[in-house]
Write an enzyme that holds these catalytic residues in place. Structure first.
Site, PDB file in Angstrom:
ATOM      1  N   THR A  25      29.751   8.668 -31.180  1.00  9.43           N
ATOM      2  CA  THR A  25      28.586   8.141 -31.126  1.00  9.43           C
ATOM      3  C   THR A  25      27.476   8.488 -30.193  1.00  9.43           C
ATOM      4  O   THR A  25      28.147   8.698 -28.876  1.00  9.43           O
ATOM      5  CB  THR A  25      28.600   6.712 -31.050  1.00  9.43           C
ATOM      6  OG1 THR A  25      29.314   6.148 -32.323  1.00  9.43           O
ATOM      7  CG2 THR A  25      27.130   5.949 -30.925  1.00  9.43           C
ATOM      8  N   GLY A  26      26.297   9.048 -30.117  1.00  4.51           N
ATOM      9  CA  GLY A  26      25.382   9.331 -29.108  1.00  4.51           C
ATOM     10  C   GLY A  26      24.407  10.697 -29.902  1.00  4.51           C
ATOM     11  O   GLY A  26      24.943  11.156 -30.704  1.00  4.51           O
ATOM     12  N   SER A  27      24.012  11.102 -28.686  1.00  3.85           N
ATOM     13  CA  SER A  27      22.994  12.316 -28.875  1.00  3.85           C
ATOM     14  C   SER A  27      23.540  13.434 -28.890  1.00  3.85           C
ATOM     15  O   SER A  27      22.895  14.701 -29.389  1.00  3.85           O
ATOM     16  CB  SER A  27      21.923  12.279 -27.845  1.00  3.85           C
ATOM     17  OG  SER A  27      22.412  12.173 -26.580  1.00  3.85           O
ATOM     18  N   ASP A  80      33.565  13.259 -29.493  1.00  3.26           N
ATOM     19  CA  ASP A  80      32.836  12.122 -29.105  1.00  3.26           C
ATOM     20  C   ASP A  80      32.024  12.445 -27.774  1.00  3.26           C
ATOM     21  O   ASP A  80      32.383  13.693 -26.954  1.00  3.26           O
ATOM     22  CB  ASP A  80      33.528  11.133 -28.650  1.00  3.26           C
ATOM     23  CG  ASP A  80      32.700   9.683 -28.831  1.00  3.26           C
ATOM     24  OD1 ASP A  80      33.156   8.372 -28.925  1.00  3.26           O
ATOM     25  OD2 ASP A  80      31.338   9.916 -28.767  1.00  3.26           O
ATOM     26  N   GLY A  81      30.880  11.778 -27.237  1.00  4.03           N
ATOM     27  CA  GLY A  81      30.301  12.144 -26.099  1.00  4.03           C
ATOM     28  C   GLY A  81      30.987  11.352 -25.037  1.00  4.03           C
ATOM     29  O   GLY A  81      31.794  10.468 -24.926  1.00  4.03           O
ATOM     30  N   ALA A  82      30.103  11.335 -23.797  1.00  7.05           N
ATOM     31  CA  ALA A  82      30.519  10.482 -22.710  1.00  7.05           C
ATOM     32  C   ALA A  82      29.493  10.524 -21.688  1.00  7.05           C
ATOM     33  O   ALA A  82      28.497  11.178 -21.839  1.00  7.05           O
ATOM     34  CB  ALA A  82      31.764  11.224 -21.824  1.00  7.05           C
ATOM     35  N   ASP A  83      29.572   9.447 -20.805  1.00  4.52           N
ATOM     36  CA  ASP A  83      28.455   8.865 -19.842  1.00  4.52           C
ATOM     37  C   ASP A  83      28.611   9.802 -18.585  1.00  4.52           C
ATOM     38  O   ASP A  83      27.707  10.451 -17.977  1.00  4.52           O
ATOM     39  CB  ASP A  83      28.129   7.452 -19.691  1.00  4.52           C
ATOM     40  CG  ASP A  83      27.459   6.869 -20.970  1.00  4.52           C
ATOM     41  OD1 ASP A  83      26.588   7.359 -21.589  1.00  4.52           O
ATOM     42  OD2 ASP A  83      28.461   6.185 -21.493  1.00  4.52           O
ATOM     43  N   GLY A  95      27.672   3.813 -22.962  1.00  4.00           N
ATOM     44  CA  GLY A  95      26.274   3.815 -22.818  1.00  4.00           C
ATOM     45  C   GLY A  95      25.595   3.575 -24.285  1.00  4.00           C
ATOM     46  O   GLY A  95      24.632   2.875 -24.149  1.00  4.00           O
ATOM     47  N   GLU A 102      35.177   3.591 -30.256  1.00  4.53           N
ATOM     48  CA  GLU A 102      35.342   5.012 -29.664  1.00  4.53           C
ATOM     49  C   GLU A 102      36.651   5.228 -29.150  1.00  4.53           C
ATOM     50  O   GLU A 102      37.625   5.948 -29.363  1.00  4.53           O
ATOM     51  CB  GLU A 102      34.355   5.391 -28.782  1.00  4.53           C
ATOM     52  CG  GLU A 102      33.079   5.594 -29.319  1.00  4.53           C
ATOM     53  CD  GLU A 102      31.689   5.939 -28.217  1.00  4.53           C
ATOM     54  OE1 GLU A 102      32.115   5.160 -27.082  1.00  4.53           O
ATOM     55  OE2 GLU A 102      31.045   6.558 -28.599  1.00  4.53           O
TER      56      GLU A 102
END
Ligand code: DER
Length: 221
Positions: A25-27, A80-83, A95, A102
């Site tokens: 999930t995320g940009s 996946d993404g990460a902050d 975030g 996740e």
């Protein structure tokens, strides 16, 4: 090229015919999912398991067939993404509010690949407030226990009311003055009654795709 797009699309190299893919999930992972959709239109046969309703909607839009856990034996790769990403490839995530699903999917995957623009790479975790997912019942007490652990919890709001995760829970974004042991903090947080999970992903990432100082793709393992 857009840094998020460059690292996001690179992750597609790790997806092979017939795989079950955990979709983050995320940009940044948005670009991974979009490129996978293009490849599916060109004949790539994969199945996706989304980490959020937001990702489920995107996957359907781009044409990635979806499955649920009872239909599969394993997840071949989760992307996946990460902050934040530390030098040890430990992560702060959440975030986007999807940390619980996740983490479930990242844990279940044979390989967990993170896509992160260079701004996410840090020496030590903790500049980004740590998301902690809590059940609404007794959240006022849970907040006190987070403070006793040294956190400064802020109840995440959306449109003037408490944000709800896809699981119907609240999120506290907790700033800590210093996270000396992410491993210990992750465990201590999850021992608090009312805490469902938190955004520390310790020792879970197998690869982190980012850009190095020369703006070239860097695969950290
Ligand atoms: O919630 C998360 O952990 C998401 O993966 C997200 O925070 C990643 O950040 P991005 O939108 O900058 O990729």
């Amino acid at each position: 090229m857009n840094e998020k797009k460059e690292v996001g699309e690179k992750a597609v190299d790790y997806v092979e015919e017939g795989m079950v893919v955990g979709l983050g999930t995320g940009s940044t992972v948005f670009y991974t999912i979009s490129k996978l959709g293009n490849l599916v239109q060109q004949g790539l046969s994969i199945k996706g398991i989304p980490t959020s309703k937001q990702t489920e909607k995107l996957a359907i839009e781009v044409g990635i067939p979806l499955v649920s856990f009872h239909e599969i034996n394993q997840i071949d790769v989760a992307i996946d993404g990460a902050d934040e990403v530390s030098r040890d490839l430990d992560l702060i995530k959440g975030g986007g509010g999807a940390l619980l699903r996740e983490k479930i999917i990242a844990k279940a995957a044979k390989a967990f690949i993170v896509v992160a623009d260079p701004h996410k790479m840090v020496d030590k975790l903790g500049s980004f407030p740590l998301p902690v997912e809590v059940v609404p019942f007794g959240f006022e007490m849970t907040m006190k226990y987070l403070q006793e652990l040294g956190g400064s919890p802020q109840l995440r709001q959306k449109d003037g009311i408490p944000f709800r995760t896809d699981n119907g829970n609240y999120i506290f974004d907790c700033s800590f003055p210093e996270i000396t042991s992410p491993e210990d903090l992750e465990k201590d947080l999850n021992l608090i009654p009312g805490v469902v999970d938190n955004g520390l992903f310790i020792g879970m990432a197998d690869k982190v795709i980012t850009l190095n100082g020369d703006k070239n793709i860097s695969i950290n393992v």
